[in-house]
Design a protein around this motif. Sequence first.
Motif, PDB file in Angstrom:
ATOM      1  N   GLN A 156       6.751  -4.707   9.202  1.00  0.00           N
ATOM      2  CA  GLN A 156       7.813  -4.646   7.605  1.00  0.00           C
ATOM      3  C   GLN A 156       8.399  -5.418   7.077  1.00  0.00           C
ATOM      4  O   GLN A 156       8.123  -5.557   5.548  1.00  0.00           O
ATOM      5  CB  GLN A 156       8.887  -4.222   8.661  1.00  0.00           C
ATOM      6  CG  GLN A 156       8.613  -2.752   9.465  1.00  0.00           C
ATOM      7  CD  GLN A 156      10.064  -1.736   9.893  1.00  0.00           C
ATOM      8  OE1 GLN A 156      10.691  -2.724  10.280  1.00  0.00           O
ATOM      9  NE2 GLN A 156      10.533  -0.564   9.546  1.00  0.00           N
ATOM     10  N   GLU A 157       8.668  -6.607   7.298  1.00  0.00           N
ATOM     11  CA  GLU A 157       8.598  -7.450   6.493  1.00  0.00           C
ATOM     12  C   GLU A 157       7.753  -7.984   5.325  1.00  0.00           C
ATOM     13  O   GLU A 157       8.002  -8.415   4.230  1.00  0.00           O
ATOM     14  CB  GLU A 157       8.879  -9.211   7.202  1.00  0.00           C
ATOM     15  CG  GLU A 157       9.640  -9.793   6.688  1.00  0.00           C
ATOM     16  CD  GLU A 157      11.120  -9.372   5.613  1.00  0.00           C
ATOM     17  OE1 GLU A 157      11.210  -9.334   4.474  1.00  0.00           O
ATOM     18  OE2 GLU A 157      11.460  -8.761   6.190  1.00  0.00           O
ATOM     19  N   GLU A 158       6.465  -8.081   6.016  1.00  0.00           N
ATOM     20  CA  GLU A 158       4.754  -8.251   5.168  1.00  0.00           C
ATOM     21  C   GLU A 158       4.783  -7.730   3.917  1.00  0.00           C
ATOM     22  O   GLU A 158       4.597  -7.377   3.115  1.00  0.00           O
ATOM     23  CB  GLU A 158       3.890  -8.357   6.170  1.00  0.00           C
ATOM     24  CG  GLU A 158       1.959  -9.086   5.326  1.00  0.00           C
ATOM     25  CD  GLU A 158       1.553  -8.717   6.019  1.00  0.00           C
ATOM     26  OE1 GLU A 158       0.604  -8.249   4.943  1.00  0.00           O
ATOM     27  OE2 GLU A 158       0.997  -9.271   7.446  1.00  0.00           O
ATOM     28  N   GLU A 159       5.222  -5.910   4.006  1.00  0.00           N
ATOM     29  CA  GLU A 159       4.771  -5.202   3.796  1.00  0.00           C
ATOM     30  C   GLU A 159       6.400  -4.514   3.010  1.00  0.00           C
ATOM     31  O   GLU A 159       5.843  -4.716   1.496  1.00  0.00           O
ATOM     32  CB  GLU A 159       5.129  -3.176   4.235  1.00  0.00           C
ATOM     33  CG  GLU A 159       4.305  -3.136   5.544  1.00  0.00           C
ATOM     34  CD  GLU A 159       3.980  -1.800   6.194  1.00  0.00           C
ATOM     35  OE1 GLU A 159       4.927  -1.044   6.326  1.00  0.00           O
ATOM     36  OE2 GLU A 159       3.691  -2.104   7.601  1.00  0.00           O
ATOM     37  N   ARG A 160       7.549  -4.780   3.002  1.00  0.00           N
ATOM     38  CA  ARG A 160       8.478  -5.137   2.138  1.00  0.00           C
ATOM     39  C   ARG A 160       8.673  -6.105   0.975  1.00  0.00           C
ATOM     40  O   ARG A 160       8.915  -5.928   0.130  1.00  0.00           O
ATOM     41  CB  ARG A 160       9.561  -5.205   3.222  1.00  0.00           C
ATOM     42  CG  ARG A 160      10.986  -5.532   2.493  1.00  0.00           C
ATOM     43  CD  ARG A 160      12.362  -5.863   3.582  1.00  0.00           C
ATOM     44  NE  ARG A 160      13.364  -6.143   2.644  1.00  0.00           N
ATOM     45  CZ  ARG A 160      14.519  -5.498   1.564  1.00  0.00           C
ATOM     46  NH1 ARG A 160      13.012  -4.979   0.449  1.00  0.00           N
ATOM     47  NH2 ARG A 160      14.935  -6.514   0.901  1.00  0.00           N
ATOM     48  N   SER A 161       7.555  -7.500   1.110  1.00  0.00           N
ATOM     49  CA  SER A 161       7.474  -8.306   0.569  1.00  0.00           C
ATOM     50  C   SER A 161       6.141  -7.759  -0.558  1.00  0.00           C
ATOM     51  O   SER A 161       6.392  -7.951  -1.265  1.00  0.00           O
ATOM     52  CB  SER A 161       6.865  -9.223   1.557  1.00  0.00           C
ATOM     53  OG  SER A 161       6.487 -10.554   0.269  1.00  0.00           O
TER      54      SER A 161
END
Length: 123
Positions: free
Chosen positions: A61-66
């Motif tokens: 999720q954090e990679e996608e959000r970035s």
Amino acid sequence: MDQLPAALERAGNEQSWAVADAISRVLKNSEELHSWRRHLLSACMKGLVAVYSTSKDESKQEEERSMLLRLEELLCVVEEVDPDDWCSLVKTGLKYRYRDETFLKVLNVAIQLLYKEESSLSQ
């Protein structure tokens, strides 16, 4: 520099994105900046499609959000996309992330930008 956009398409390339950001800063007042940003936008969309296709469970999720925030930023500046990249992103994103709030917000912003009257996709 020519090979960097292809490297950005692969998931988990935060260091490559840092290099891309540095190149963007160097090109800030140059004629090549718009072309560079178009390459980055395409790489970002392809990278998101790759992440969605391989991580169907939203584990990154954090990679996608970035990447989604980067996509939104690039769309606001470039305001044009490759239709094939756009189609792949929308189809894959809606298939695997139709409940993800960040994806849906960025998709909404993208639709507003890309389908306004003077946009290349609205014709």
